[in-house]
Design an enzyme around this catalytic site. Sequence first.
Site, PDB file in Angstrom:
ATOM      1  N   ARG A 114       0.825  -1.216   0.000  1.00 35.64           N
ATOM      2  CA  ARG A 114       0.000   0.000   0.000  1.00 35.64           C
ATOM      3  C   ARG A 114       0.859   1.265   0.000  1.00 35.64           C
ATOM      4  NH1 ARG A 114      -4.442  -2.426   4.114  1.00 35.64           N
ATOM      5  NH2 ARG A 114      -5.910  -3.212   2.557  1.00 35.64           N
ATOM      6  N   ASN A 124      -6.212   2.789  -1.695  1.00 35.52           N
ATOM      7  CA  ASN A 124      -5.033   2.140  -1.117  1.00 35.52           C
ATOM      8  C   ASN A 124      -4.555   0.942  -1.929  1.00 35.52           C
ATOM      9  OD1 ASN A 124      -7.013   0.316  -0.452  1.00 35.52           O
ATOM     10  ND2 ASN A 124      -6.779   0.521   1.758  1.00 35.52           N
ATOM     11  N   HIS A 127      -6.839  -4.864  -1.447  1.00 37.48           N
ATOM     12  CA  HIS A 127      -7.708  -5.276  -0.337  1.00 37.48           C
ATOM     13  C   HIS A 127      -7.182  -6.574   0.237  1.00 37.48           C
ATOM     14  CE1 HIS A 127     -11.371  -6.351   1.880  1.00 37.48           C
ATOM     15  NE2 HIS A 127     -11.171  -7.562   1.395  1.00 37.48           N
TER      16      HIS A 127
END
Length: 185
Positions: A114, A124, A127
């Site tokens: 990230r 970001n 996931h």
Amino acid sequence: MQMLMPEPQIFVERTLALIKPDVIDKEEEIEELILRSGFLVVQKRKLQLSPEQCSNFYADQYGKIFFPNLTAYMSSGPLVAMVLARHSAVSYWKELLGPSNSLRARRTHPHSLRAIYGTDELRNALHGSLSISSAEREIRFMFPEVILEPIPAGQRARDYLNLYVKPTLLAGLTALCKEKPADPM
């Protein structure tokens, strides 16, 4: 002198990884980093979610101030969903991702995915499932055809190995030793 080797164990845990729409062009680069980190990509698919599907996927975030922006962002383009497997997959994937806020990740975990690929707290880049139970739920959501069975551990794993794997290996290796082919593959 005989060395004592620990008994082989089966450690396979699965987690869901999503490459979000804004970094889809870095898919190959990100997947290479995932593989080099000891993960196996069990399943992979590219898809585009509708805002309604995003709302269902992120239902636990419903009511939070960023929820509308999150569903709009996640439905803004294609994404890549992957089922990753390895020992302690959920915790290793979270560690590789770093903090959910990419700006904070750059300060505290500069080598995290990230920090490298994310833009801010919302965008970001990737996931990751928060727990084993959320990983199972999220995998079922992204891969509805998948059958998630409990992974054998302990005595069940040893019984499976003894009943199915060892006899097959023994027969195959015995035949290989008898024939001694030039190219055993």
